[in-house]
Design an enzyme around this catalytic site. Sequence first.
Site, short mmCIF file in Angstrom:
data_model
loop_
_atom_site.label_atom_id
_atom_site.label_comp_id
_atom_site.label_asym_id
_atom_site.label_seq_id
_atom_site.Cartn_x
_atom_site.Cartn_y
_atom_site.Cartn_z
N GLU A 31 -67.38 136.78 -32.63
CA GLU A 31 -66.18 136.18 -33.22
C GLU A 31 -65.86 134.65 -32.30
O GLU A 31 -65.38 133.52 -33.22
CB GLU A 31 -65.02 136.99 -32.12
CG GLU A 31 -65.12 138.76 -33.11
CD GLU A 31 -64.98 138.90 -34.08
OE1 GLU A 31 -64.51 137.79 -34.59
OE2 GLU A 31 -65.61 140.02 -35.20
N HIS A 48 -76.01 102.04 -35.64
CA HIS A 48 -75.43 102.25 -33.88
C HIS A 48 -74.79 101.33 -33.53
O HIS A 48 -75.62 100.26 -33.10
CB HIS A 48 -75.63 103.28 -33.26
CG HIS A 48 -74.78 104.13 -32.46
ND1 HIS A 48 -73.11 104.03 -32.58
CD2 HIS A 48 -75.24 104.92 -30.79
CE1 HIS A 48 -73.02 104.85 -31.35
NE2 HIS A 48 -73.67 105.32 -30.33
N GLY A 63 -87.99 107.98 -37.91
CA GLY A 63 -87.50 109.02 -37.39
C GLY A 63 -86.14 109.71 -38.69
O GLY A 63 -86.56 109.57 -40.00
N GLU A 77 -68.79 133.01 -36.35
CA GLU A 77 -67.91 132.72 -36.96
C GLU A 77 -67.28 131.41 -37.41
O GLU A 77 -66.55 130.81 -38.43
CB GLU A 77 -66.65 134.21 -37.25
CG GLU A 77 -67.41 135.10 -37.71
CD GLU A 77 -66.14 136.28 -38.10
OE1 GLU A 77 -64.98 135.69 -38.44
OE2 GLU A 77 -66.45 137.04 -37.74
P1 NAD Z 1 -84.75 109.86 -34.21
O1 NAD Z 1 -85.34 110.16 -33.06
O2 NAD Z 1 -85.02 110.38 -35.10
O3 NAD Z 1 -86.46 108.45 -34.56
C1 NAD Z 1 -86.22 106.73 -34.10
C2 NAD Z 1 -87.76 106.87 -34.25
O4 NAD Z 1 -88.33 105.87 -33.28
C3 NAD Z 1 -89.29 107.94 -34.29
O5 NAD Z 1 -89.52 107.77 -35.15
C4 NAD Z 1 -89.36 107.70 -32.90
O6 NAD Z 1 -91.16 108.14 -33.06
C5 NAD Z 1 -89.70 106.55 -32.60
N1 NAD Z 1 -89.66 105.98 -31.44
C6 NAD Z 1 -89.31 106.10 -30.43
N2 NAD Z 1 -89.19 105.51 -29.95
C7 NAD Z 1 -90.49 103.92 -30.19
C8 NAD Z 1 -90.78 103.39 -29.72
N3 NAD Z 1 -90.45 102.91 -28.55
N4 NAD Z 1 -90.97 102.68 -30.81
C9 NAD Z 1 -91.44 102.44 -31.65
N5 NAD Z 1 -91.13 103.60 -32.34
C10 NAD Z 1 -90.19 104.83 -31.16
O7 NAD Z 1 -84.00 108.49 -34.15
P2 NAD Z 1 -82.46 108.52 -35.58
O8 NAD Z 1 -81.64 109.89 -35.06
O9 NAD Z 1 -83.03 108.08 -36.59
O10 NAD Z 1 -82.17 107.11 -35.30
C11 NAD Z 1 -81.81 105.42 -35.12
C12 NAD Z 1 -81.05 105.16 -35.25
O11 NAD Z 1 -79.66 105.45 -36.16
C13 NAD Z 1 -79.90 105.42 -33.41
O12 NAD Z 1 -78.81 103.57 -33.61
C14 NAD Z 1 -78.91 106.20 -33.89
O13 NAD Z 1 -77.67 106.36 -33.02
C15 NAD Z 1 -78.89 105.65 -35.68
N6 NAD Z 1 -77.88 106.60 -36.32
C16 NAD Z 1 -78.61 108.15 -35.88
C17 NAD Z 1 -78.15 108.75 -37.72
C18 NAD Z 1 -78.65 110.71 -37.74
O14 NAD Z 1 -77.83 111.34 -38.10
N7 NAD Z 1 -79.00 111.13 -37.49
C19 NAD Z 1 -76.74 108.32 -38.03
C20 NAD Z 1 -76.27 107.17 -38.18
C21 NAD Z 1 -76.62 106.62 -37.77
#
Ligand code: NAD
Length: 335
Positions: free
Chosen positions: A228, A109, A27, A232
């Site tokens: 407002e 996280h 993801g 903004e």
């Molecule tokens: P996301 O939802 O964008 O991606 C998650 C991926 O995992 C997706 O491709 C989904 O299809 C897949 N998935 C879901 N369930 C699954 C399963 N059971 N088995 C296998 N694949 C599965 O998530 P993200 O935003 O990339 O977050 C991932 C981690 O990164 C989390 O711990 C989040 O807290 C952390 N994080 C995210 C951000 C952000 O800005 N998005 C920033 C810092 C940390």
Amino acid sequence: MNAKAYYESDADLGRLQDKTICVLGYGSQGRAHARNLHDSGLRVVVGLREGSPSFERVAADGLEAAPLARAVAEADLTAFLLPDPDQPQVYRDFVAPALGPGRTLLFAHGFNIHYGQIIPPPEVDVIMVAPKGPGKIVRELFEAGQGVPCLVAVHQDVSGEGLAIGLAYAKGLGGTRAGVIETTFIEEAETDLFGEQAVLCGGVTALMKAGFETLVEAGYAPEMAFFECVHEMKLIIDLVHQGGLKHMRRFVSDTAKYGDVTRGPRIITDQVRRTMKDILAEIQTGEFAREWVLENRAGRPVYSALLRREAAHPVDEVGDRMRAMMKWLGSGGGS
Ligand code: NAD
Ligand code: MG
């Protein structure tokens, strides 16, 4: 006390050179991590569910993918880049059976480790590397020769190399080009939840809606209230983002500044500050985590009902009409 920061020369990619990194999930974060690490010369296997449509995407990006169990079995380091609520089950079903001495688990996280939803065995290293930005930016800045600042933390350090491995991973992401801040799983998990609840998501949306409703209830046009109190917001936040509160105040009128410093403190009253402390206490005691974990187990009834109610709020109905007049805004998603 200021946190410790690390840069390029503090990190050695060699720590991960002959290792296999398994990235779970493709993801927002997973795709950016996998591609940056690969382009940094590291060996990456993306772990996906059987039949996942992401197999094609991974191949198109020139990377290797494997079903979860196989990807994890080969890995020296397994990075959990799945949605946080899904991680414990994937851990139980696919990761835990493959663990043993010399393995490293990496999180972006701290929630699942800090709140005990994943309890790794004592013989593995458990670390965190969390970019402070969405995956899209993590990738774009890397390609531009820059990087997104990252957090690094070590929860369990059997090898004594947890920090060095975390810094190598952060370097592979491009993070050390910007700087890597040292934190702990506790601090990251608690401040992240507090920020999104009290300020970023919860606080800001409640503030905008309350302002909008106040104007509409007083008989002003909803279109005016929208501009407002909602639209903004971005102009102001962009200025704060660029150069802080002082920078924003250079660009607004003296009238706006006077209203800011005299009226702002009346909005965030002692009552509001007490509520912030209560919300923080619920995070610190694990009360919020328990609520959210149980909510997920129950199939998210409260989450679904409240979000459905929110979706019907007039602020977005008016907003949609106004945004239709501003096609140039586009639809910039965060990830
Ligand atoms: P996301 O939802 O964008 O991606 C998650 C991926 O995992 C997706 O491709 C989904 O299809 C897949 N998935 C879901 N369930 C699954 C399963 N059971 N088995 C296998 N694949 C599965 O998530 P993200 O935003 O990339 O977050 C991932 C981690 O990164 C989390 O711990 C989040 O807290 C952390 N994080 C995210 C951000 C952000 O800005 N998005 C920033 C810092 C940390
Ligand atoms: Mg957050």
